[in-house]
Motif scaffolding. Structure first.
Motif, PDB file in Angstrom:
ATOM      1  N   ASP A  53      -9.447 -68.055   6.115  1.00 53.68           N
ATOM      2  CA  ASP A  53     -10.276 -67.288   5.170  1.00 53.68           C
ATOM      3  C   ASP A  53     -11.679 -67.068   5.748  1.00 53.68           C
ATOM      4  O   ASP A  53     -12.232 -65.966   5.671  1.00 53.68           O
ATOM      5  CB  ASP A  53     -10.384 -68.026   3.833  1.00 53.68           C
ATOM      6  N   GLU A  54     -12.237 -68.117   6.336  1.00 53.93           N
ATOM      7  CA  GLU A  54     -13.602 -68.034   6.886  1.00 53.93           C
ATOM      8  C   GLU A  54     -13.668 -67.061   8.063  1.00 53.93           C
ATOM      9  O   GLU A  54     -14.684 -66.382   8.264  1.00 53.93           O
ATOM     10  CB  GLU A  54     -14.075 -69.424   7.329  1.00 53.93           C
ATOM     11  N   LEU A  55     -12.610 -67.005   8.849  1.00 53.33           N
ATOM     12  CA  LEU A  55     -12.602 -66.131  10.031  1.00 53.33           C
ATOM     13  C   LEU A  55     -11.930 -64.791   9.748  1.00 53.33           C
ATOM     14  O   LEU A  55     -11.688 -64.007  10.675  1.00 53.33           O
ATOM     15  CB  LEU A  55     -11.885 -66.835  11.193  1.00 53.33           C
ATOM     16  N   HIS A  56     -11.647 -64.533   8.469  1.00 52.79           N
ATOM     17  CA  HIS A  56     -11.058 -63.250   8.038  1.00 52.79           C
ATOM     18  C   HIS A  56      -9.801 -62.920   8.833  1.00 52.79           C
ATOM     19  O   HIS A  56      -9.640 -61.810   9.351  1.00 52.79           O
ATOM     20  CB  HIS A  56     -12.083 -62.112   8.192  1.00 52.79           C
ATOM     21  N   GLY A  57      -8.908 -63.920   8.923  1.00 54.26           N
ATOM     22  CA  GLY A  57      -7.682 -63.697   9.689  1.00 54.26           C
ATOM     23  C   GLY A  57      -6.502 -64.434   9.096  1.00 54.26           C
ATOM     24  O   GLY A  57      -5.755 -65.096   9.821  1.00 54.26           O
ATOM     25  N   GLN A  58      -6.313 -64.323   7.772  1.00 51.27           N
ATOM     26  CA  GLN A  58      -5.237 -65.057   7.116  1.00 51.27           C
ATOM     27  C   GLN A  58      -3.869 -64.685   7.698  1.00 51.27           C
ATOM     28  O   GLN A  58      -3.012 -65.541   7.899  1.00 51.27           O
ATOM     29  CB  GLN A  58      -5.257 -64.772   5.613  1.00 51.27           C
ATOM     30  N   THR A  59      -3.674 -63.402   8.004  1.00 50.60           N
ATOM     31  CA  THR A  59      -2.379 -62.958   8.530  1.00 50.60           C
ATOM     32  C   THR A  59      -2.186 -63.355   9.994  1.00 50.60           C
ATOM     33  O   THR A  59      -1.077 -63.244  10.521  1.00 50.60           O
ATOM     34  CB  THR A  59      -2.225 -61.428   8.402  1.00 50.60           C
ATOM     35  N   LEU A  60      -3.267 -63.806  10.646  1.00 57.00           N
ATOM     36  CA  LEU A  60      -3.186 -64.171  12.064  1.00 57.00           C
ATOM     37  C   LEU A  60      -3.150 -65.678  12.279  1.00 57.00           C
ATOM     38  O   LEU A  60      -3.098 -66.134  13.422  1.00 57.00           O
ATOM     39  CB  LEU A  60      -4.392 -63.594  12.827  1.00 57.00           C
ATOM     40  N   GLN A  61      -3.193 -66.466  11.183  1.00 59.55           N
ATOM     41  CA  GLN A  61      -3.368 -67.909  11.335  1.00 59.55           C
ATOM     42  C   GLN A  61      -2.221 -68.564  12.109  1.00 59.55           C
ATOM     43  O   GLN A  61      -2.420 -69.566  12.794  1.00 59.55           O
ATOM     44  CB  GLN A  61      -3.529 -68.583   9.973  1.00 59.55           C
ATOM     45  N   ALA A  62      -1.008 -67.994  12.018  1.00 61.17           N
ATOM     46  CA  ALA A  62       0.131 -68.606  12.722  1.00 61.17           C
ATOM     47  C   ALA A  62      -0.093 -68.632  14.229  1.00 61.17           C
ATOM     48  O   ALA A  62       0.414 -69.519  14.923  1.00 61.17           O
ATOM     49  CB  ALA A  62       1.418 -67.860  12.387  1.00 61.17           C
ATOM     50  N   TRP A  63      -0.871 -67.659  14.751  1.00 64.27           N
ATOM     51  CA  TRP A  63      -1.076 -67.605  16.200  1.00 64.27           C
ATOM     52  C   TRP A  63      -1.902 -68.784  16.704  1.00 64.27           C
ATOM     53  O   TRP A  63      -1.711 -69.243  17.833  1.00 64.27           O
ATOM     54  CB  TRP A  63      -1.745 -66.286  16.589  1.00 64.27           C
ATOM     55  N   ALA A  64      -2.816 -69.284  15.863  1.00 66.23           N
ATOM     56  CA  ALA A  64      -3.608 -70.444  16.270  1.00 66.23           C
ATOM     57  C   ALA A  64      -2.713 -71.670  16.426  1.00 66.23           C
ATOM     58  O   ALA A  64      -2.891 -72.481  17.342  1.00 66.23           O
ATOM     59  CB  ALA A  64      -4.709 -70.716  15.252  1.00 66.23           C
ATOM     60  N   THR A  65      -1.740 -71.798  15.534  1.00 64.01           N
ATOM     61  CA  THR A  65      -0.786 -72.901  15.632  1.00 64.01           C
ATOM     62  C   THR A  65       0.177 -72.698  16.790  1.00 64.01           C
ATOM     63  O   THR A  65       0.474 -73.630  17.556  1.00 64.01           O
ATOM     64  CB  THR A  65       0.010 -73.023  14.314  1.00 64.01           C
ATOM     65  N   THR A  66       0.669 -71.464  16.939  1.00 58.17           N
ATOM     66  CA  THR A  66       1.651 -71.162  17.985  1.00 58.17           C
ATOM     67  C   THR A  66       1.055 -71.360  19.378  1.00 58.17           C
ATOM     68  O   THR A  66       1.711 -71.910  20.270  1.00 58.17           O
ATOM     69  CB  THR A  66       2.159 -69.718  17.835  1.00 58.17           C
ATOM     70  N   ALA A  67      -0.183 -70.914  19.574  1.00 56.78           N
ATOM     71  CA  ALA A  67      -0.827 -71.041  20.885  1.00 56.78           C
ATOM     72  C   ALA A  67      -0.932 -72.506  21.300  1.00 56.78           C
ATOM     73  O   ALA A  67      -0.647 -72.880  22.446  1.00 56.78           O
ATOM     74  CB  ALA A  67      -2.216 -70.404  20.849  1.00 56.78           C
ATOM     75  N   TYR A  68      -1.326 -73.353  20.364  1.00 57.13           N
ATOM     76  CA  TYR A  68      -1.437 -74.789  20.626  1.00 57.13           C
ATOM     77  C   TYR A  68      -0.067 -75.375  20.963  1.00 57.13           C
ATOM     78  O   TYR A  68       0.092 -76.133  21.928  1.00 57.13           O
ATOM     79  CB  TYR A  68      -2.021 -75.469  19.385  1.00 57.13           C
ATOM     80  N   LEU A  69       0.929 -74.991  20.190  1.00 48.39           N
ATOM     81  CA  LEU A  69       2.272 -75.527  20.362  1.00 48.39           C
ATOM     82  C   LEU A  69       2.867 -75.123  21.704  1.00 48.39           C
ATOM     83  O   LEU A  69       3.508 -75.926  22.389  1.00 48.39           O
ATOM     84  CB  LEU A  69       3.159 -75.033  19.228  1.00 48.39           C
ATOM     85  N   ILE A  70       2.636 -73.878  22.098  1.00 49.33           N
ATOM     86  CA  ILE A  70       3.186 -73.378  23.360  1.00 49.33           C
ATOM     87  C   ILE A  70       2.621 -74.149  24.548  1.00 49.33           C
ATOM     88  O   ILE A  70       3.361 -74.661  25.392  1.00 49.33           O
ATOM     89  CB  ILE A  70       2.912 -71.871  23.508  1.00 49.33           C
ATOM     90  N   THR A  71       1.301 -74.236  24.630  1.00 47.09           N
ATOM     91  CA  THR A  71       0.691 -74.889  25.796  1.00 47.09           C
ATOM     92  C   THR A  71       0.977 -76.389  25.803  1.00 47.09           C
ATOM     93  O   THR A  71       1.172 -76.977  26.871  1.00 47.09           O
ATOM     94  CB  THR A  71      -0.830 -74.650  25.834  1.00 47.09           C
ATOM     95  N   ALA A  72       1.024 -77.017  24.628  1.00 48.25           N
ATOM     96  CA  ALA A  72       1.315 -78.453  24.574  1.00 48.25           C
ATOM     97  C   ALA A  72       2.744 -78.728  25.037  1.00 48.25           C
ATOM     98  O   ALA A  72       2.999 -79.684  25.787  1.00 48.25           O
ATOM     99  CB  ALA A  72       1.115 -78.980  23.156  1.00 48.25           C
ATOM    100  N   THR A  73       3.675 -77.880  24.621  1.00 49.07           N
ATOM    101  CA  THR A  73       5.086 -78.092  24.970  1.00 49.07           C
ATOM    102  C   THR A  73       5.342 -77.822  26.448  1.00 49.07           C
ATOM    103  O   THR A  73       6.001 -78.619  27.135  1.00 49.07           O
ATOM    104  CB  THR A  73       5.985 -77.177  24.113  1.00 49.07           C
ATOM    105  N   VAL A  74       4.828 -76.701  26.948  1.00 45.21           N
ATOM    106  CA  VAL A  74       5.087 -76.323  28.338  1.00 45.21           C
ATOM    107  C   VAL A  74       4.415 -77.275  29.316  1.00 45.21           C
ATOM    108  O   VAL A  74       4.954 -77.577  30.392  1.00 45.21           O
ATOM    109  CB  VAL A  74       4.625 -74.864  28.576  1.00 45.21           C
ATOM    110  N   SER A  75       3.225 -77.783  28.972  1.00 43.62           N
ATOM    111  CA  SER A  75       2.497 -78.644  29.911  1.00 43.62           C
ATOM    112  C   SER A  75       3.039 -80.068  29.950  1.00 43.62           C
ATOM    113  O   SER A  75       2.763 -80.803  30.905  1.00 43.62           O
ATOM    114  CB  SER A  75       1.008 -78.680  29.545  1.00 43.62           C
ATOM    115  N   THR A  76       3.819 -80.474  28.943  1.00 49.24           N
ATOM    116  CA  THR A  76       4.290 -81.862  28.880  1.00 49.24           C
ATOM    117  C   THR A  76       5.077 -82.279  30.122  1.00 49.24           C
ATOM    118  O   THR A  76       4.747 -83.299  30.748  1.00 49.24           O
ATOM    119  CB  THR A  76       5.130 -82.081  27.605  1.00 49.24           C
ATOM    120  N   PRO A  77       6.131 -81.544  30.547  1.00 53.46           N
ATOM    121  CA  PRO A  77       6.849 -81.981  31.756  1.00 53.46           C
ATOM    122  C   PRO A  77       6.005 -81.864  33.019  1.00 53.46           C
ATOM    123  O   PRO A  77       6.212 -82.613  33.981  1.00 53.46           O
ATOM    124  CB  PRO A  77       8.064 -81.042  31.807  1.00 53.46           C
TER     125      PRO A  77
END
Length: 554
Positions: A53-77
């Motif tokens: 809400d503060e960053l005026h991006g309610q419809t984009l919020q999933a990307w903040a979670t997805t970006a974190y998840l992608i790099t965390a998962t790929v970098s683990t091995p």
């Protein structure tokens, strides 16, 4: 050659033998790093709506979670492989530093696009915090005594699962704190913790390292990224796009091609591979990681559904629902501690994941029977048993995989356990949320049609204060399931069909989660119980060096 070692870096005789006090000192640094990663996941989830809400991006919020998840998962091995080459300490310090930088940048982000990019940097650090901590523990403790120490890790995970939602809700609710917008402290709180972790780890994490001169499998890492990123994106966005849409199908194709290419390259790279395929020839490694994948699906299915039940159906706030997760935390801590002590004394461990999957399955099936009017004590009791099931499974599966791995593979074997559980969690979250939101509309519709025939519902619709909702209900625009806050202001009689609809869909999620963990219960019986070694990773390296020394003299 992958077998070439630097003899000068070999641990001297006796260096691998650490006292209980020395192990606890090293653990203090590892637990700080683990707390960073675990707390961040929980604290951000609670505050994300406010942040968007503060960053005026309610419809984009999933990307903040997805970006974190992608790099965390790929970098683990990748962390697992690099730590086998360069040592655990420098890679762990790198992981903390990246997480620190990502947290600081996220705290000053001015748009959802910036936040997504900075969260990706955070994820690069988070990918190493959990897996490297467990690899280091494997270096300094034997598999038999390790179970006793992994209880500390489970305790930190449990504490963060409760503290995260509470602290996240607290900061999200503040307009400002120390002159900065309250929501920014969701990320900035990591900075002082990370700085302390850097100092502590740099000071106490002094363990011998024997370098194995591998080539870094950059092509494999790139193809793994190409394979996983599209699949993780479609897992997060598929419900919005449509699972059979053109975009989703394109993601499937790219992802599958990337994974096929990854397997081909790994086969050619042999021991130099990012994830050596020879490891899958070991029954404990291959079956253990399959079970980890299944556990990730079931675990995140429950973790996603429980807060939704408490907040939407029962009407508790995010902070209250976080505190009400305490029984789950106690279950994890008690089960992990008890099983760890028994394993350390007896050397037996297979019984614990067998019982754990059984308890977890039963608890999820019982959760599928809770309803809108179920007394709150029943879900709280069931949460304890969900936690107990998880506590019996998580650490024991990791110890089994580490016990069966050769010392040279300890980093990649440990990171693989985290990797497959994260992939399972991603799949589970996507599938269970898809089940929930694809069925809740019909279930609410059925409940509304049933309620509409009752005098109480008709009387409530006729009241002047409910006229706007009545008009909206007739036109089909009276509610938005993407934002359920209207339920807190709605007449209880009119809100009841919505609560019943959500409750029934959440019950379906729990039922599917129970079926998934029941598959895990069936598979776990095939896991062979390899006797636990009494030698730590460093001691096993010393043993190998001692055996190789006479050969080197000829």
């Amino acid at each position: 050659m992958s077998e070439t070692t630097t003899r000068a870096d070999a641990p001297p005789p006796g260096a691998a033998l650490l006292t209980h006090r020395q192990i606890l000192t090293i653990l203090s640094g590892l637990l700080l790093g683990l707390f960073l990663a675990a707390l961040d996941q929980m604290i951000v989830a609670t505050a994300m709506k406010t942040i968007a809400d503060e960053l005026h991006g309610q419809t984009l919020q999933a990307w903040a979670t997805t970006a974190y998840l992608i790099t965390a998962t790929v970098s683990t091995p990748l962390y697992g492989k690099l730590s086998d080459i360069y040592g655990r300490k420098p890679m762990y310090l790198t992981a903390i530093s990246l997480f620190l930088a990502g947290s600081l940048l996220s705290g000053i982000a001015n748009s959802m696009y910036e936040l997504a990019a900075f969260r990706a940097v955070q994820g690069l650090g988070a990918g190493g915090l959990m897996s490297l901590a467990m690899a280091i523990l494997a270096d300094i403790t034997s598999p038999r005594e390790r179970s006793r120490y992994t209880g500390y890790f489970m305790a930190v995970f449990g504490i963060s699962s409760v503290a995260g939602p509470v602290v996240g809700g607290l900061f999200a609710g503040m307009e400002s704190f120390l002159g900065t917008a309250g929501w920014r402290w969701v990320f900035l709180i990591n900075v002082p913790i990370a700085l302390v972790a850097l100092v502590v780890v740099a000071k106490v994490l002094n363990i011998p390292h024997q370098r194995v001169n591998h080539r870094i499998d950059f092509v494999g890492a790139g193809l793994l990224t190409l394979g996983l990123v599209p699949l993780l994106i479609v897992a997060e966005q598929g419900r919005e796009w449509g699972w059979a849409s053109g975009t989703a199908i394109a993601m499937y194709v790219v992802g599958v091609l990337g994974l096929v290419g990854f397997v081909f390259v790994e086969r050619r790279m042999a021991d130099e591979a990012l994830l050596p395929l020879r490891l899958f020839q070991r029954q404990t490694f291959s079956l253990g990681n399959l079970i980890n994948f299944i556990l990730g699906i079931g675990m995140f299915g429950g973790m996603v559904s429980l807060p939704l039940y408490l907040q939407i159906v029962k009407g508790y706030s995010a902070t209250e629902s976080g505190l009400m997760m305490l029984p789950l935390t106690f279950g994890i801590m008690m089960a992990a501690g008890t099983s760890g002590n028994i394993t350390a004394k007896t050397g037996r461990y297979k019984v614990f994941p067998v019982v754990g999957f059984g308890v977890l399955s039963l608890a999820l099936f019982l959760f599928s029977t809770v309803g809108t009017d179920t007394p709150i004590f029943q879900p709280l009791v069931l949460m304890f048993f969900v936690g107990a099931g998880l506590g019996l499974c998580m650490q024991t599966l990791l110890v089994a995989i580490q016990n069966d791995a050769e010392p040279r593979d300890m980093g990649v074997a440990t990171s693989s356990a985290t990797f497959f559980r994260q992939i399972g969690g991603t799949v589970g979250t996507a599938v269970f949320l898809s089940i929930l939101f694809s069925t809740v509309g019909d279930k609410i519709g059925n409940a509304l049609r049933t309620a509409a025939a009752t005098p109480d519902f008709q009387a409530a619709l006729a009241r002047p204060e409910n006229r706007e909702f009545a008009v909206g209900l007739q036109s089909g625009t009276g509610f938005d399931l993407d934002n359920t806050e209207f339920l807190t202001r709605l007449d209880p009689v009119l809100a009841r069909p919505f609560l019943d609809g959500f409750s029934e869909s959440i019950d379906l999620v729990f039922l599917v989660g129970g079926l998934v963990t029941l598959v895990g219960f069936a598979v776990i019986w095939f896991l062979r119980e390899v006797p636990l070694s009494n030698r730590s990773g460093l001691e096993r390296v010393q043993d190998e060096n001692a055996e190789a020394a006479p050969v080197a003299l000829h």
